[in-house]
Design a protein around this motif. Structure first.
Motif, PDB file in Angstrom:
ATOM      1  N   ILE A 221       8.424  -8.184 -10.537  1.00  0.00           N
ATOM      2  CA  ILE A 221       9.750  -8.193  -9.913  1.00  0.00           C
ATOM      3  C   ILE A 221      10.614  -9.324 -10.472  1.00  0.00           C
ATOM      4  O   ILE A 221      11.783  -9.144 -10.789  1.00  0.00           O
ATOM      5  N   LYS A 222      10.004 -10.491 -10.629  1.00  0.00           N
ATOM      6  CA  LYS A 222      10.773 -11.645 -11.127  1.00  0.00           C
ATOM      7  C   LYS A 222      11.279 -11.376 -12.533  1.00  0.00           C
ATOM      8  O   LYS A 222      12.414 -11.697 -12.872  1.00  0.00           O
ATOM      9  N   LYS A 223      10.418 -10.763 -13.350  1.00  0.00           N
ATOM     10  CA  LYS A 223      10.778 -10.464 -14.739  1.00  0.00           C
ATOM     11  C   LYS A 223      11.938  -9.475 -14.778  1.00  0.00           C
ATOM     12  O   LYS A 223      12.868  -9.619 -15.572  1.00  0.00           O
ATOM     13  N   LEU A 224      11.871  -8.469 -13.901  1.00  0.00           N
ATOM     14  CA  LEU A 224      12.913  -7.443 -13.901  1.00  0.00           C
ATOM     15  C   LEU A 224      14.247  -8.027 -13.439  1.00  0.00           C
ATOM     16  O   LEU A 224      15.296  -7.726 -14.010  1.00  0.00           O
ATOM     17  N   TRP A 225      14.221  -8.853 -12.409  1.00  0.00           N
ATOM     18  CA  TRP A 225      15.471  -9.456 -11.935  1.00  0.00           C
ATOM     19  C   TRP A 225      16.056 -10.379 -13.002  1.00  0.00           C
ATOM     20  O   TRP A 225      17.257 -10.497 -13.149  1.00  0.00           O
ATOM     21  N   LYS A 226      15.162 -11.031 -13.767  1.00  0.00           N
ATOM     22  CA  LYS A 226      15.639 -11.925 -14.825  1.00  0.00           C
ATOM     23  C   LYS A 226      16.209 -11.111 -15.988  1.00  0.00           C
ATOM     24  O   LYS A 226      17.140 -11.542 -16.655  1.00  0.00           O
ATOM     25  N   TRP A 227      15.655  -9.917 -16.180  1.00  0.00           N
ATOM     26  CA  TRP A 227      16.151  -9.043 -17.261  1.00  0.00           C
ATOM     27  C   TRP A 227      17.638  -8.780 -17.094  1.00  0.00           C
ATOM     28  O   TRP A 227      18.390  -8.758 -18.074  1.00  0.00           O
ATOM     29  N   TYR A 228      18.073  -8.623 -15.864  1.00  0.00           N
ATOM     30  CA  TYR A 228      19.492  -8.365 -15.604  1.00  0.00           C
ATOM     31  C   TYR A 228      20.346  -9.591 -15.930  1.00  0.00           C
ATOM     32  O   TYR A 228      21.479  -9.465 -16.366  1.00  0.00           O
TER      33      TYR A 228
ATOM     34  N   ASN B  13       9.313 -11.917  -2.914  1.00  0.00           N
ATOM     35  CA  ASN B  13       9.394 -13.331  -3.312  1.00  0.00           C
ATOM     36  C   ASN B  13      10.619 -13.664  -4.156  1.00  0.00           C
ATOM     37  O   ASN B  13      10.607 -14.616  -4.928  1.00  0.00           O
ATOM     38  N   ILE B  14      11.671 -12.851  -4.021  1.00  0.00           N
ATOM     39  CA  ILE B  14      12.912 -13.152  -4.731  1.00  0.00           C
ATOM     40  C   ILE B  14      13.535 -14.431  -4.180  1.00  0.00           C
ATOM     41  O   ILE B  14      14.082 -15.233  -4.926  1.00  0.00           O
ATOM     42  N   CYS B  15      13.404 -14.638  -2.879  1.00  0.00           N
ATOM     43  CA  CYS B  15      13.950 -15.856  -2.255  1.00  0.00           C
ATOM     44  C   CYS B  15      13.311 -17.094  -2.853  1.00  0.00           C
ATOM     45  O   CYS B  15      13.980 -18.080  -3.149  1.00  0.00           O
ATOM     46  N   ILE B  16      11.986 -17.033  -3.054  1.00  0.00           N
ATOM     47  CA  ILE B  16      11.269 -18.185  -3.599  1.00  0.00           C
ATOM     48  C   ILE B  16      11.664 -18.419  -5.044  1.00  0.00           C
ATOM     49  O   ILE B  16      11.904 -19.534  -5.483  1.00  0.00           O
ATOM     50  N   GLU B  17      11.767 -17.318  -5.793  1.00  0.00           N
ATOM     51  CA  GLU B  17      12.090 -17.386  -7.215  1.00  0.00           C
ATOM     52  C   GLU B  17      13.512 -17.896  -7.440  1.00  0.00           C
ATOM     53  O   GLU B  17      13.759 -18.702  -8.329  1.00  0.00           O
ATOM     54  N   ARG B  18      14.447 -17.420  -6.618  1.00  0.00           N
ATOM     55  CA  ARG B  18      15.860 -17.689  -6.881  1.00  0.00           C
ATOM     56  C   ARG B  18      16.392 -18.955  -6.220  1.00  0.00           C
ATOM     57  O   ARG B  18      17.524 -19.328  -6.455  1.00  0.00           O
ATOM     58  N   CYS B  19      15.605 -19.576  -5.367  1.00  0.00           N
ATOM     59  CA  CYS B  19      16.095 -20.762  -4.655  1.00  0.00           C
ATOM     60  C   CYS B  19      16.454 -21.864  -5.660  1.00  0.00           C
ATOM     61  O   CYS B  19      15.617 -22.269  -6.455  1.00  0.00           O
ATOM     62  N   PRO B  20      17.703 -22.350  -5.646  1.00  0.00           N
ATOM     63  CA  PRO B  20      18.114 -23.333  -6.657  1.00  0.00           C
ATOM     64  C   PRO B  20      17.453 -24.699  -6.499  1.00  0.00           C
ATOM     65  O   PRO B  20      17.362 -25.443  -7.463  1.00  0.00           O
ATOM     66  N   GLU B  25       8.349 -21.536  -0.005  1.00  0.00           N
ATOM     67  CA  GLU B  25       6.992 -21.217  -0.471  1.00  0.00           C
ATOM     68  C   GLU B  25       6.435 -20.098   0.402  1.00  0.00           C
ATOM     69  O   GLU B  25       7.001 -19.769   1.448  1.00  0.00           O
ATOM     70  N   GLU B  26       5.331 -19.491  -0.050  1.00  0.00           N
ATOM     71  CA  GLU B  26       4.664 -18.477   0.776  1.00  0.00           C
ATOM     72  C   GLU B  26       3.978 -19.178   1.943  1.00  0.00           C
ATOM     73  O   GLU B  26       3.384 -20.235   1.780  1.00  0.00           O
ATOM     74  N   SER B  27       4.050 -18.524   3.108  1.00  0.00           N
ATOM     75  CA  SER B  27       3.437 -19.157   4.284  1.00  0.00           C
ATOM     76  C   SER B  27       1.977 -18.730   4.421  1.00  0.00           C
ATOM     77  O   SER B  27       1.489 -17.882   3.684  1.00  0.00           O
ATOM     78  N   ASP B  28       1.296 -19.317   5.366  1.00  0.00           N
ATOM     79  CA  ASP B  28      -0.111 -18.978   5.578  1.00  0.00           C
ATOM     80  C   ASP B  28      -0.285 -17.754   6.463  1.00  0.00           C
ATOM     81  O   ASP B  28      -1.321 -17.109   6.452  1.00  0.00           O
ATOM     82  N   LYS B  32       2.438  -7.642   9.629  1.00  0.00           N
ATOM     83  CA  LYS B  32       1.588  -6.473   9.912  1.00  0.00           C
ATOM     84  C   LYS B  32       1.298  -5.622   8.682  1.00  0.00           C
ATOM     85  O   LYS B  32       0.453  -4.742   8.717  1.00  0.00           O
ATOM     86  N   LYS B  33       2.022  -5.883   7.581  1.00  0.00           N
ATOM     87  CA  LYS B  33       1.701  -5.189   6.331  1.00  0.00           C
ATOM     88  C   LYS B  33       0.720  -5.987   5.473  1.00  0.00           C
ATOM     89  O   LYS B  33       0.392  -5.574   4.362  1.00  0.00           O
ATOM     90  N   GLY B  34       0.336  -7.154   5.943  1.00  0.00           N
ATOM     91  CA  GLY B  34      -0.567  -7.991   5.162  1.00  0.00           C
ATOM     92  C   GLY B  34       0.136  -8.767   4.084  1.00  0.00           C
ATOM     93  O   GLY B  34      -0.420  -9.025   3.022  1.00  0.00           O
ATOM     94  N   ILE B  35       1.398  -9.114   4.356  1.00  0.00           N
ATOM     95  CA  ILE B  35       2.200  -9.836   3.369  1.00  0.00           C
ATOM     96  C   ILE B  35       2.544 -11.203   3.925  1.00  0.00           C
ATOM     97  O   ILE B  35       2.747 -11.364   5.129  1.00  0.00           O
ATOM     98  N   ARG B  36       2.581 -12.172   3.032  1.00  0.00           N
ATOM     99  CA  ARG B  36       2.914 -13.524   3.471  1.00  0.00           C
ATOM    100  C   ARG B  36       4.418 -13.766   3.335  1.00  0.00           C
ATOM    101  O   ARG B  36       4.922 -13.866   2.234  1.00  0.00           O
ATOM    102  N   PRO B  37       5.132 -13.860   4.457  1.00  0.00           N
ATOM    103  CA  PRO B  37       6.577 -14.125   4.385  1.00  0.00           C
ATOM    104  C   PRO B  37       6.845 -15.566   3.935  1.00  0.00           C
ATOM    105  O   PRO B  37       5.961 -16.411   4.043  1.00  0.00           O
ATOM    106  N   PRO B  38       8.066 -15.827   3.448  1.00  0.00           N
ATOM    107  CA  PRO B  38       8.360 -17.189   2.973  1.00  0.00           C
ATOM    108  C   PRO B  38       8.567 -18.167   4.120  1.00  0.00           C
ATOM    109  O   PRO B  38       8.825 -17.775   5.251  1.00  0.00           O
ATOM    110  N   GLN B  39       8.454 -19.419   3.802  1.00  0.00           N
ATOM    111  CA  GLN B  39       8.780 -20.475   4.764  1.00  0.00           C
ATOM    112  C   GLN B  39       9.295 -21.685   3.986  1.00  0.00           C
ATOM    113  O   GLN B  39       9.137 -21.762   2.764  1.00  0.00           O
ATOM    114  N   LEU B  40       9.895 -22.613   4.686  1.00  0.00           N
ATOM    115  CA  LEU B  40      10.370 -23.834   4.035  1.00  0.00           C
ATOM    116  C   LEU B  40       9.198 -24.760   3.754  1.00  0.00           C
ATOM    117  O   LEU B  40       8.230 -24.810   4.521  1.00  0.00           O
TER     118      LEU B  40
END
Lengths: 291, 86
Positions: A221-228, B13-20, B25-28, B32-40
């Motif tokens: 996902i990160k790679k694809l968003w960066k592609w744009y 994880n776009i929020c984690i990736e794009r945060c300037p 970070e991912e939380s512990d 219910k889908k088995g996914i770790r939501p982000p946290q500060l």
């Protein structure tokens, strides 16, 4: 009116929260397009009873189902035709159309062309992800040359459909293209497009990691968003480089997708002209009777 | 401060990736889908730019400015000495 500041308040005001979370895949850009549209409507302060959302078939066309407003989920490619009907029946309504690239440029291409030519007062938000995502990733008319899809396993050899270029040529009042990865320019653009009398087209480049990215070595996902980010260029920069740049610079940007506002004009629309014609004929009739 | 609707998060994880300022970070915890939501992160570097809120494809994140969280008003116990001049 209470000022909305956070996404949670926005959700409460505009969404059918029972329908959420969306069915969109992980990393899909369509939800972002919805968010930008809602922020734009919120900034304009429009009454949601006066807004109608129309859509065709496809991933992006599921969006009206998530919004707490009147919506129309129509046949494949015919969203613009139905929306024209809504606008003709009740010109007070603001009609917004969510449509995909296959829906708008492929199957409904002719409806799109003629709505733009007549300059009907609609706002078309086209979510372009380069594939027919819902049916399993067939190549769509907007897919770049060389992209792999289920119907193009050795790479696409067809030239892509520049939907903004055609809308510009047909004299649509507002034409813009933006990737979803930067928020503020698209929100401003959607706002301008919604306010515009006449046909406005907003094309969004939305990532599709499942159907497009996975087959084109952009599954991450990160790679694809960066592609744009790497493969888009502002129209102003593009023109500047093409006019004054050297050969190397020109070669670098030649194949990039141009983004920005392509056209922003004021031209009378179909219904305004129709009203004028009606007035003229009625005047003629009354003056004729007097004689 | 950020608020995340855990069950709406799909873990892109776009929020984690794009945060300037790289404040997320991912939380512990698991949703219910088995996914770790982000946290500060613990050392809170968030500057309320609201980019994660605007970019979240599932509208799951809300950024609430710390300034808006009401702080208890300090009562001034001392009165200015010398009276008021009219």
């Amino acid at each position: 009116m209470v000022e909305i500041k956070t996404a949670e308040e926005l959700n409460k005001k505009y969404l059918r929260e029972g329908m959420w979370p969306t069915i969109f895949c992980n990393g899909c850009g369509i939800g972002v397009v919805l968010e930008y549209t809602l922020w734009a409507i919120e900034e304009l302060g429009w009454d949601m009873d006066k807004v109608v959302f129309a859509s065709g078939i496809g991933c992006s066309s599921r969006l009206p189902g998530y919004i707490n407003a009147d919506g129309l989920h129509t046949t494949h490619g015919r969203a613009i035709a139905f929306a024209t009907g809504i606008k003709a029946a009740n010109p007070d309504l603001n009609v917004v159309i969510f449509t995909g690239d296959g829906d708008c440029s492929g199957i409904g291409g002719n409806h799109f062309i003629h709505a733009a030519r007549r300059n009907i007062d609609l706002t078309v938000i086209m979510v372009n992800n380069f594939v027919y995502g819902m049916t399993g990733g067939q190549s769509s008319p907007t897919a770049p040359i060389g992209s792999v899809a289920t119907t193009a396993p050795y790479g696409n050899i067809e030239h892509p459909f520049d939907i903004c270029g055609i809308a510009k040529a047909l004299g649509a009042n507002y034409v813009a293209r933006w990737p979803v990865s930067h928020p503020y320019q698209p929100i401003k653009s959607v706002k301008e497009g919604l306010q515009k009398k006449g046909f406005s087209l907003l094309e969004f480049l939305a990532p599709c990691p499942t159907a497009y990215g996975r087959r084109n070595k952009l599954g991450d996902i990160k790679k694809l968003w960066k592609w744009y980010d790497d493969n888009t260029i502002l129209i102003e920069d593009y023109e500047k480089t093409m006019n004054y740049g050297n050969e190397k610079e020109k070669e670098e940007i030649k194949n990039k997708i141009q983004i920005g506002v392509f056209q922003d004009i004021e031209k009378s629309g179909f219904f305004e002209e129709y009203e004028k014609l009606m007035m003229m004929l009625q005047e003629k009739k009354t003056t004729g009777e007097k004689k | 401060m950020i608020e995340v609707k855990d069950d709406w998060c799909k873990g892109c994880n776009i929020c984690i990736e794009r945060c300037p300022v790289n404040a997320l970070e991912e939380s512990d915890r698991l949703n219910k889908k088995g996914i770790r939501p982000p946290q500060l992160k613990k050392n809170n570097e968030c500057n309320d730019c609201r980019l994660c809120e605007l970019l979240c494809p599932d509208l799951a994140i809300s950024v609430i400015s710390d300034k808006e969280v009401k702080k208890e008003d300090k009562k001034i116990l001392l009165r200015p000495v010398g009276g008021t001049i009219k």
